[in-house]
Design a protein around this motif. Structure first.
Motif, PDB file in Angstrom:
ATOM      1  N   LYS A  43       3.210  -0.108  -8.012  1.00 50.16           N
ATOM      2  CA  LYS A  43       1.921   0.390  -8.501  1.00 50.16           C
ATOM      3  C   LYS A  43       1.381   1.515  -7.628  1.00 50.16           C
ATOM      4  O   LYS A  43       0.789   2.478  -8.129  1.00 50.16           O
ATOM      5  CB  LYS A  43       0.907  -0.762  -8.550  1.00 50.16           C
ATOM      6  CG  LYS A  43       1.197  -1.791  -9.636  1.00 50.16           C
ATOM      7  CD  LYS A  43       0.132  -2.880  -9.621  1.00 50.16           C
ATOM      8  CE  LYS A  43       0.406  -3.912 -10.717  1.00 50.16           C
ATOM      9  NZ  LYS A  43      -0.585  -5.012 -10.706  1.00 50.16           N
ATOM     10  N   ALA A  44       1.558   1.377  -6.283  1.00 51.84           N
ATOM     11  CA  ALA A  44       1.047   2.419  -5.388  1.00 51.84           C
ATOM     12  C   ALA A  44       1.704   3.766  -5.683  1.00 51.84           C
ATOM     13  O   ALA A  44       1.057   4.812  -5.654  1.00 51.84           O
ATOM     14  CB  ALA A  44       1.290   2.014  -3.932  1.00 51.84           C
ATOM     15  N   GLN A  50       0.825  -1.204   0.000  1.00 48.73           N
ATOM     16  CA  GLN A  50       0.000   0.000   0.000  1.00 48.73           C
ATOM     17  C   GLN A  50       0.860   1.255   0.000  1.00 48.73           C
ATOM     18  O   GLN A  50       0.438   2.313  -0.462  1.00 48.73           O
ATOM     19  CB  GLN A  50      -0.915   0.004   1.228  1.00 48.73           C
ATOM     20  CG  GLN A  50      -1.900  -1.157   1.276  1.00 48.73           C
ATOM     21  CD  GLN A  50      -2.836  -1.178   0.087  1.00 48.73           C
ATOM     22  OE1 GLN A  50      -3.366  -0.138  -0.304  1.00 48.73           O
ATOM     23  NE2 GLN A  50      -3.046  -2.338  -0.503  1.00 48.73           N
ATOM     24  N   SER A  62       3.951   3.629  -1.204  1.00 43.41           N
ATOM     25  CA  SER A  62       4.656   3.881  -2.461  1.00 43.41           C
ATOM     26  C   SER A  62       6.150   3.621  -2.249  1.00 43.41           C
ATOM     27  O   SER A  62       6.734   4.093  -1.280  1.00 43.41           O
ATOM     28  CB  SER A  62       4.448   5.327  -2.909  1.00 43.41           C
ATOM     29  OG  SER A  62       3.082   5.582  -3.094  1.00 43.41           O
ATOM     30  N   ASN A 119       0.309   9.734 -10.241  1.00 44.42           N
ATOM     31  CA  ASN A 119      -0.484   9.852 -11.478  1.00 44.42           C
ATOM     32  C   ASN A 119       0.412   9.826 -12.722  1.00 44.42           C
ATOM     33  O   ASN A 119       0.226  10.608 -13.649  1.00 44.42           O
ATOM     34  CB  ASN A 119      -1.323  11.127 -11.446  1.00 44.42           C
ATOM     35  CG  ASN A 119      -2.425  11.099 -12.493  1.00 44.42           C
ATOM     36  OD1 ASN A 119      -2.839  10.023 -12.958  1.00 44.42           O
ATOM     37  ND2 ASN A 119      -2.914  12.265 -12.879  1.00 44.42           N
ATOM     38  N   LEU A 152       2.984   4.758  -8.625  1.00 40.38           N
ATOM     39  CA  LEU A 152       2.471   5.268  -9.900  1.00 40.38           C
ATOM     40  C   LEU A 152       1.087   5.881  -9.729  1.00 40.38           C
ATOM     41  O   LEU A 152       0.781   6.933 -10.298  1.00 40.38           O
ATOM     42  CB  LEU A 152       2.418   4.124 -10.920  1.00 40.38           C
ATOM     43  CG  LEU A 152       3.772   3.532 -11.336  1.00 40.38           C
ATOM     44  CD1 LEU A 152       3.549   2.296 -12.206  1.00 40.38           C
ATOM     45  CD2 LEU A 152       4.614   4.558 -12.079  1.00 40.38           C
ATOM     46  N   LYS A 153       0.250   5.225  -8.932  1.00 41.93           N
ATOM     47  CA  LYS A 153      -1.106   5.731  -8.725  1.00 41.93           C
ATOM     48  C   LYS A 153      -1.083   7.055  -7.967  1.00 41.93           C
ATOM     49  O   LYS A 153      -1.824   7.986  -8.305  1.00 41.93           O
ATOM     50  CB  LYS A 153      -1.916   4.690  -7.955  1.00 41.93           C
ATOM     51  CG  LYS A 153      -3.347   5.103  -7.697  1.00 41.93           C
ATOM     52  CD  LYS A 153      -4.099   4.006  -6.953  1.00 41.93           C
ATOM     53  CE  LYS A 153      -5.542   4.425  -6.676  1.00 41.93           C
ATOM     54  NZ  LYS A 153      -6.272   3.373  -5.922  1.00 41.93           N
ATOM     55  N   MET A 154      -0.237   7.146  -6.940  1.00 43.60           N
ATOM     56  CA  MET A 154      -0.192   8.363  -6.136  1.00 43.60           C
ATOM     57  C   MET A 154       0.303   9.549  -6.951  1.00 43.60           C
ATOM     58  O   MET A 154      -0.251  10.649  -6.870  1.00 43.60           O
ATOM     59  CB  MET A 154       0.704   8.150  -4.912  1.00 43.60           C
ATOM     60  CG  MET A 154       0.791   9.359  -3.996  1.00 43.60           C
ATOM     61  SD  MET A 154       1.770   9.059  -2.511  1.00 43.60           S
ATOM     62  CE  MET A 154       3.396   8.868  -3.237  1.00 43.60           C
ATOM     63  N   SER A 207       2.527   7.011 -15.570  1.00 44.31           N
ATOM     64  CA  SER A 207       2.723   5.634 -16.030  1.00 44.31           C
ATOM     65  C   SER A 207       4.182   5.253 -15.803  1.00 44.31           C
ATOM     66  O   SER A 207       5.050   6.116 -15.628  1.00 44.31           O
ATOM     67  CB  SER A 207       2.368   5.501 -17.512  1.00 44.31           C
ATOM     68  OG  SER A 207       3.290   6.238 -18.308  1.00 44.31           O
ATOM     69  N   ARG A 208       4.453   3.960 -15.828  1.00 39.37           N
ATOM     70  CA  ARG A 208       5.815   3.486 -15.586  1.00 39.37           C
ATOM     71  C   ARG A 208       6.770   4.005 -16.661  1.00 39.37           C
ATOM     72  O   ARG A 208       7.907   4.378 -16.387  1.00 39.37           O
ATOM     73  CB  ARG A 208       5.836   1.962 -15.526  1.00 39.37           C
ATOM     74  CG  ARG A 208       7.103   1.394 -14.879  1.00 39.37           C
ATOM     75  CD  ARG A 208       7.009  -0.125 -14.772  1.00 39.37           C
ATOM     76  NE  ARG A 208       5.864  -0.539 -14.004  1.00 39.37           N
ATOM     77  CZ  ARG A 208       5.859  -0.657 -12.684  1.00 39.37           C
ATOM     78  NH1 ARG A 208       6.954  -0.369 -11.990  1.00 39.37           N
ATOM     79  NH2 ARG A 208       4.774  -1.050 -12.038  1.00 39.37           N
TER      80      ARG A 208
END
Length: 594
Positions: A289-290, A272, A274, A296, A292-294, A298-299
């Motif tokens: 993934k956490a 959960q 980052s 905003n 990247l989501k935080m 892409s990899r």
């Protein structure tokens, strides 16, 4: 006869080549199996270490194993280390006794691998000791030392050893194929008169040996490249067919066991928090993934960007410079796309390789946006309640003042001395309660009052209310700096009012002057309240037997405070001293009546 002899010779030579190929392939197969078992054992040891870390509760919110006990996991880890050492001994013995051309070079690679495995084992055992002493530091060491060392040093070394062996094996098979090709040419020339027979023999040899060998070679190459789904399709039941079956079985077993490595990767991706990994130049080389989501991103967009681009250095640069090197977790702000500020709990640690050199950094950030919103909502609600409570105390004080004024007007309007006396006493009691609410209104806590200030204000109000031209009564207070909550302050104030008013009215009958002294102090778990006068004096039986409202209130309020009182003679045997002792406590809501 010559044809027969050449046929026998050809068959013998082909068999020798095939036998040599089978032996080399079997040895290569054994080496691949040993190195694969060693690699899987190492991966499983790392999985056990990860499970130990998770079972110990180092990182909240992580996916954990099926709740094995920490002792069992440590025991399984130690058993796995023993199996790793056994697999390495098997590999070392194989290189010493193998007839492969690459055995000498592989033996050197095996020695280098041994040193890395021993270092990994020692790091793991030291980590288990550190885990018992400092779980947070152990988590950091696992993420920054053990796991990167395993991925960057041990896994590539084993893969290189296996791939090198397969390359030598492939080259040797090519050489044998060339020998077979030369044999076919010799046979073609020798059997010039029997071209058809030579063609048939060549086709037979090619179909029975070359094709299966090619399939076996291609399958071994793909297996060495990590394609465990590739199946070698050879239907024959000879040695090559058995070897192909062994390759297929080995690939199936490897596929099942390499799930452990994928499991580790899935743990990191399922965090959960980052997680960002950078190189020495602070460029991002990895993110889960956490993260990247935080942020905003892409990899593909974020890899290679400087991590400092996402730090809010303008508003929190000083905090970052102060905290970045001490390994602590601190509040920070990251910048997502369009410079959106994200409050986080942040930590940054150096990434150290097995040589002790810094090769990058590991950053962990937890988004606390919702927590910040909740904290702000709680603070806003608290301010609203403080304003409301302050207004309540203010209104109660004002209402009590109105009641007191009404009683005073009624007393002025009454011609009956008893009624006037009763109204005046009631006014004094209401005044004592009103003073409590007035001080609560002015106090920033809205729950406690400074009793030293209160006593002085109360005595001043009583003195003004009972001021007389015929008597000169002085009031003195010796009160320690004590704070009482409202549940104790109100009954204690009423009690003090009754005792002082009682002394004011009855202790100095027929006397022109006198003195009343009030004291209050802390004594351990109790408060001690004392009122002393130098008047006529009062026996304890008189107070117990009295049915007047004032004396009844003294007894009732003392009981409400769960205290006790005693009546003593004043100094030098003159006057009366009433002492009340009650505990430091909050009154039950059921006993707050007054």
């Amino acid at each position: 006869m010559l044809i027969a002899s050449l046929g026998v010779l050809s068959s013998w030579y082909s068999g020798k080549i095939q036998n040599h190929l089978v032996i080399n392939s079997a040895q290569t197969n054994r080496l691949v199996e040993i190195t694969s078992s060693l690699e899987i054992g190492l991966y499983e040891s790392l999985v056990y270490l990860s499970a130990i870390k998770e079972s110990n509760g180092i990182l909240e919110g992580q996916t954990t194993l099926n709740e094995p006990t920490l002792t069992l996991l440590i025991q399984q880890f130690e058993e796995q280390i023993d199996r790793i050492e056994m697999d390495y001994d098997r590999m070392y013995d194989f290189f010493e006794n193998s007839h492969l051309q690459s055995s000498g070079e592989n033996l050197e690679e095996a020695n280098r691998l041994s040193e890395r495995i021993k270092l990994y084992t020692n790091l793991s055992k030291e980590w288990l000791i550190l885990l018992e002493e400092d779980a947070e530091q152990a988590s950091v060491q696992f993420n920054t030392s053990i796991s990167p060392f395993f991925r960057n040093n041990i896994t590539p070394a084993i893969s290189q050893l296996r791939e090198q062996t397969l390359i030598y094996h492939t080259e040797e098979k090519k050489e044998l194929s060339l020998q077979l090709s030369r044999l076919n040419k010799i046979l073609g020339i020798a059997f010039g008169a029997s071209v058809l027979l030579a063609v048939l023999i060549s086709l037979y040899i090619y179909r029975s040996i070359a094709n299966p060998l090619k399939k076996l070679r291609d399958g071994a190459q793909q297996l060495g490249q990590g394609n465990l789904d590739k199946e070698i399709e050879i239907q024959s039941t000879d040695e090559i067919g058995e070897l192909a079956k062994s390759f297929n079985d080995m690939a199936s077993n490897l596929k099942k066991r390499t799930l452990a490595r994928d499991y580790l990767d899935s743990i990191i991706e399922s965090l959960q928090e980052s997680l960002i990994v950078t190189d020495e130049e602070k460029a991002i080389i990895g993110i889960n993934k956490a993260g990247l989501k935080m942020l905003n991103y892409s990899r593909e967009e974020i890899i290679g960007l400087p991590v400092t681009q996402f730090y809010d250095m303008e508003s929190m640069g000083d905090i970052y410079k102060e905290k970045q090197n001490d390994g602590s977790i601190f509040e920070f702000q990251l910048l997502a796309k369009e410079d959106m500020q994200i409050p986080v709990l942040f930590s940054e640690s150096d990434l150290i390789n097995y040589e002790g050199e810094k090769v990058g950094s590991v950053c962990i950030a937890t988004d606390i946006t919702e927590r910040k919103k909740s904290d702000q909502a709680i603070r806003d609600s608290l301010r609203e309640k403080e304003v409301l409570l302050s207004e309540i105390h203010h209104r109660v004080k004002n209402n009590l003042a109105v009641v007191s004024g009404i009683l005073q007007l009624q007393a002025y309007a009454s011609s009956n001395d008893e009624v006037t006396k009763a109204l005046t006493e009631s006014q004094a009691r209401i005044r004592s309660i009103s003073l409590v609410h007035e001080m609560l209104y002015h106090d920033h806590t809205l729950a406690y009052i400074n009793y030293k200030i209160y006593v002085n204000d109360l005595l001043d109000a009583i003195s003004k209310m009972y001021m007389s031209d015929t008597k000169d009564i002085s009031l003195n207070a010796e009160v320690e700096d004590i704070s009482l909550d409202v549940n104790l302050a109100i009954p204690c104030s009423l009690l003090l009012n009754e005792i002082v008013v009682n002394s004011y009215k009855h202790a100095f009958d027929g006397v022109g002057e006198g003195k009343i002294c009030v004291s209050m102090m802390e004594n351990g778990e109790y408060y001690m309240l004392a009122v002393e006068d130098n008047g006529a004096g009062l026996e304890e039986d008189e107070l117990k037997d009295s049915k007047s409202l004032g004396k009844t209130l003294i007894k009732t309020l003392t009981s409400q405070l769960k205290g006790e009182y005693q009546i003593l003679s004043g100094k030098e045997g003159k006057g009366t001293r009433i002492e009340v002792k009650f505990p430091k406590r909050k009154l039950n809501s059921a006993r707050k009546s007054y």
